[in-house]
Motif scaffolding. Sequence first.
Motif, PDB file in Angstrom:
ATOM      1  N   ALA A   6       1.016  -1.288  -0.050  1.00 49.80           N
ATOM      2  CA  ALA A   6       0.316   0.018  -0.566  1.00 49.80           C
ATOM      3  C   ALA A   6       0.797   1.008   0.153  1.00 49.80           C
ATOM      4  O   ALA A   6       0.649   1.897  -0.525  1.00 49.80           O
ATOM      5  CB  ALA A   6      -0.754   0.328   1.666  1.00 49.80           C
ATOM      6  N   ASP A   7       2.081   1.360   0.693  1.00 48.73           N
ATOM      7  CA  ASP A   7       3.043   2.066   0.986  1.00 48.73           C
ATOM      8  C   ASP A   7       3.833   2.283  -1.132  1.00 48.73           C
ATOM      9  O   ASP A   7       3.394   3.866  -0.831  1.00 48.73           O
ATOM     10  CB  ASP A   7       4.294   2.211   1.740  1.00 48.73           C
ATOM     11  CG  ASP A   7       3.474   2.105   3.107  1.00 48.73           C
ATOM     12  OD1 ASP A   7       2.313   2.690   3.558  1.00 48.73           O
ATOM     13  OD2 ASP A   7       3.847   1.886   4.088  1.00 48.73           O
ATOM     14  N   VAL A  55       1.047   6.347  -6.957  1.00 48.82           N
ATOM     15  CA  VAL A  55       0.103   7.579  -7.136  1.00 48.82           C
ATOM     16  C   VAL A  55       0.482   8.203  -7.148  1.00 48.82           C
ATOM     17  O   VAL A  55       0.351   9.392  -7.913  1.00 48.82           O
ATOM     18  CB  VAL A  55      -1.417   6.968  -6.202  1.00 48.82           C
ATOM     19  CG1 VAL A  55      -2.441   7.546  -6.450  1.00 48.82           C
ATOM     20  CG2 VAL A  55      -1.820   5.429  -6.848  1.00 48.82           C
ATOM     21  N   ARG A  56       0.473   8.908  -6.220  1.00 46.60           N
ATOM     22  CA  ARG A  56       1.742  10.174  -5.789  1.00 46.60           C
ATOM     23  C   ARG A  56       2.276  10.236  -7.143  1.00 46.60           C
ATOM     24  O   ARG A  56       1.841  11.643  -6.918  1.00 46.60           O
ATOM     25  CB  ARG A  56       2.238  10.575  -4.622  1.00 46.60           C
ATOM     26  CG  ARG A  56       1.422  10.314  -3.176  1.00 46.60           C
ATOM     27  CD  ARG A  56       2.048  10.935  -2.221  1.00 46.60           C
ATOM     28  NE  ARG A  56       1.661  10.300  -0.992  1.00 46.60           N
ATOM     29  CZ  ARG A  56       0.511  11.217  -0.326  1.00 46.60           C
ATOM     30  NH1 ARG A  56       0.468  12.464  -0.739  1.00 46.60           N
ATOM     31  NH2 ARG A  56      -0.042  11.165   0.804  1.00 46.60           N
ATOM     32  N   THR A 110       0.243  11.182  -9.885  1.00 42.93           N
ATOM     33  CA  THR A 110       0.161  12.804 -10.301  1.00 42.93           C
ATOM     34  C   THR A 110       1.095  14.594 -10.367  1.00 42.93           C
ATOM     35  O   THR A 110      -0.111  14.818 -11.097  1.00 42.93           O
ATOM     36  CB  THR A 110      -1.164  12.111  -8.693  1.00 42.93           C
ATOM     37  OG1 THR A 110      -1.717  11.290  -8.342  1.00 42.93           O
ATOM     38  CG2 THR A 110      -1.636  13.908  -8.622  1.00 42.93           C
ATOM     39  N   ASP A 137       0.505   3.804  -2.845  1.00 46.01           N
ATOM     40  CA  ASP A 137       0.682   5.223  -2.693  1.00 46.01           C
ATOM     41  C   ASP A 137       1.508   6.115  -2.654  1.00 46.01           C
ATOM     42  O   ASP A 137       1.694   7.236  -3.870  1.00 46.01           O
ATOM     43  CB  ASP A 137       0.797   5.376  -0.982  1.00 46.01           C
ATOM     44  CG  ASP A 137       0.347   6.948  -0.293  1.00 46.01           C
ATOM     45  OD1 ASP A 137      -0.566   7.395  -1.281  1.00 46.01           O
ATOM     46  OD2 ASP A 137       1.299   7.611  -0.079  1.00 46.01           O
ATOM     47  N   THR A 138       2.900   5.309  -3.033  1.00 43.98           N
ATOM     48  CA  THR A 138       4.805   6.429  -3.737  1.00 43.98           C
ATOM     49  C   THR A 138       3.440   6.876  -5.160  1.00 43.98           C
ATOM     50  O   THR A 138       4.630   7.490  -5.503  1.00 43.98           O
ATOM     51  CB  THR A 138       5.504   5.768  -2.955  1.00 43.98           C
ATOM     52  OG1 THR A 138       5.409   5.785  -1.733  1.00 43.98           O
ATOM     53  CG2 THR A 138       6.398   6.399  -3.146  1.00 43.98           C
TER      54      THR A 138
END
Length: 154
Positions: free
Chosen positions: A84-85, A91-92, A95, A88-89
């Motif tokens: 998940a981390d 996706v960031r 983005t 998240d990285t």
Amino acid sequence: MPVAAFETIDVLWIALSGFLVVVAIALAFVLVRLAATIRSTSSLVQGLEKEVLPLINKAGGTVDRINAQLDKLDLVTDSAVDAADSLDTAVRAVTIAITRPVTKISGLAAGLAHGFASLRTRRNVRGAYESGRAAAGRREQEIEEELHRGGESA
């Protein structure tokens, strides 16, 4: 010794002896019952030792196996948290990589639409350029604010 020769003390001794015989019989009865109760309790404790000790050993083995499974589950949850981390990285990063070009393209589209509309109504190229540029700036600012709010509508 004739009956009249009994004194009061003799009667008291006879009464005391009778009382002590009754107490001894009652005490013997209670002790026999107590011995039976103790035998029963001893038998119960021995039975419990035979039945409970293997049960405790089995429960200990079960707890050991559960702990081993919980350790495996801990590894799985740690892996899921790491995944998940990482997601998240990623996706960031995506983005950040996409946000700037999308903001610029959206601003360009809004500026062109507004500039052409202004050119059609005013017939002034310089005014249409300034109007389009202002509209593009407002649109880029709106997108930035929306991204900072987390996508909530105003």
